[in-house]
Scaffold this active site. Structure first.
Site, PDB file in Angstrom:
ATOM      1  N   GLU A 219       2.342  -6.078  -0.636  1.00 49.29           N
ATOM      2  CA  GLU A 219       2.987  -6.280   0.678  1.00 49.29           C
ATOM      3  C   GLU A 219       3.548  -7.710   0.760  1.00 49.29           C
ATOM      4  OE1 GLU A 219       0.221  -6.249   3.995  1.00 49.29           O
ATOM      5  OE2 GLU A 219       1.815  -5.772   5.422  1.00 49.29           O
TER       6      GLU A 219
ATOM      7  N   LYS B  84       6.711  -0.195   7.905  1.00 50.56           N
ATOM      8  CA  LYS B  84       5.296  -0.145   8.336  1.00 50.56           C
ATOM      9  C   LYS B  84       5.203   0.385   9.769  1.00 50.56           C
ATOM     10  CE  LYS B  84       1.327  -3.325   8.256  1.00 50.56           C
ATOM     11  NZ  LYS B  84       0.988  -4.742   8.037  1.00 50.56           N
TER      12      LYS B  84
ATOM     13  N   CYS C 278      -0.264  -1.283   3.957  1.00 49.02           N
ATOM     14  CA  CYS C 278      -1.486  -1.975   4.375  1.00 49.02           C
ATOM     15  C   CYS C 278      -2.229  -1.310   5.534  1.00 49.02           C
ATOM     16  CB  CYS C 278      -1.174  -3.442   4.668  1.00 49.02           C
ATOM     17  SG  CYS C 278      -2.672  -4.451   4.560  1.00 49.02           S
TER      18      CYS C 278
HETATM   19  O1  LIG Z   1      -6.439  -3.433   7.828  1.00 48.56           O
HETATM   20  C1  LIG Z   1      -6.751  -4.549   7.409  1.00 48.56           C
HETATM   21  O2  LIG Z   1      -7.904  -4.933   7.382  1.00 48.56           O
HETATM   22  C2  LIG Z   1      -5.728  -5.494   6.912  1.00 48.56           C
HETATM   23  C3  LIG Z   1      -4.361  -5.109   7.353  1.00 48.56           C
HETATM   24  C4  LIG Z   1      -3.341  -6.095   6.984  1.00 48.56           C
HETATM   25  O3  LIG Z   1      -3.624  -7.170   6.538  1.00 48.56           O
HETATM   26  C5  LIG Z   1      -1.948  -5.725   7.113  1.00 48.56           C
HETATM   27  O4  LIG Z   1      -1.625  -4.678   7.677  1.00 48.56           O
HETATM   28  O5  LIG Z   1      -1.120  -6.482   6.629  1.00 48.56           O
END
Ligand SMILES: O=C(O)CCC(=O)C(=O)O
Length: 276
Positions: A44, A113, A154
């Site tokens: 990401e 996202k 993510c």
């Molecule tokens: O869900 C998580 O613990 C991390 C999510 C995160 O860092 C993101 O979505 O970029």
């Protein structure tokens, strides 16, 4: 699906965009030359730090230097690339977007996202992604020569409904460019990867950046590739490196036949539907 050699490039993301692009290029090339990868995945926000300020500074439209590079490398190396994600400038907004390229460099998919990381964990991480990023609204399953790949980013992977929707749309592999952190990573990263693979009986690859203690956001690392039974095929620690796993389609078929979870759903009692 076909037999896939999947490499995850757990790269060290630094401040300078050009340095990140050079690093991504060299790791993609090494994945192919040293590991014979035909599917390469980046993390990401790989072209700049994962921070509100940096995402504003690095944002670029599709067709900018980052996506041009990914498309060119996919065609030159004859591979499928899930190009991590970048801050995408579009419609006067910024999205956190993964672009996917096929072996002739065509953009065959794009995931923006859907679930934004707005959290405030006492004694741990605080982040307000929605202060700059707009959410995407589409479930992404990409048809490639290697098979059907569900792509999410993510925080999206914490939502089992999205993962199941991708599976119901035919995903055989779910690929997630991610950047968990040193608060939520140790608590939830490996269990979430494993359970999403086991629930949906898919191959699951989660790609993190390496941990950079010089940046404000400390990525967890520990990229993994897991099979439909939940067996870890490849994993690493928090440092920079490439992991590679061979995904065998017979494994997916065997697990789905022997433990028919997807067939045993009581769709007479409950259903998952996409709302328009
Ligand atoms: O869900 C998580 O613990 C991390 C999510 C995160 O860092 C993101 O979505 O970029």
């Amino acid at each position: 699906m076909k037999t896939v050699n999947l490499s995850v490039c757990q790269m060290m993301v630094v401040e300078n965009k050009e340095d990140n692009l050079k690093k991504a290029e060299s790791m993609i090339r090494r994945s192919v030359l040293e590991n014979k990868a035909n599917l390469v995945v980046l993390p990401e926000i790989f072209n700049g730090p994962y921070s509100i300020e940096a995402m504003q500074a690095t944002a670029e439209p599709e067709g900018g230097p980052t996506t041009q590079l990914l498309s060119r490398l996919a065609a030159e190396l004859n591979i499928v690339v899930v190009g991590g994600s970048i801050a995408e400038a579009a419609d006067d907004r910024i999205y956190n977007t993964a672009f996917i390229y096929n072996e002739v460099g065509e953009r065959v998919g794009r995931h923006r996202k859907m679930h934004l990381f707005d959290v405030n964990i006492v004694g741990g991480v605080s982040f307000q992604e929605s202060s700059i990023v707009a959410p995407g609204n589409d479930v992404t399953v990409v048809e490639t020569s290697l098979g059907k790949i569900g792509v999410a980013i993510c925080y999206d992977m914490r939502f089992p409904e999205l993962m199941r929707l991708m599976t119901l749309q035919g995903a055989e592999m779910i690929v997630v460019p991610a950047a968990f952190n040193t608060t939520t990573g140790p608590a939830h990263w490996k269990d979430t990867i494993k359970m999403r693979a086991v629930d949906n009986q898919v191959f699951f690859a989660a790609a993190s950046p390496a941990r950079n203690l010089a940046s404000d956001y400390h990525a967890y690392g520990f990229s993994q590739v897991v099979d439909p039974w939940g067996t870890v095929l490849a994993e690493t620690d928090e440092t920079e490196g490439i992991i590679t796993a061979t995904l065998n389609p017979q494994r997916l078929t065997a697990v789905r036949e022997q433990l028919p979870l997807l067939k045993h759903r009581r769709t007479d009692l409950y259903e998952l539907k996409e709302c328009q």
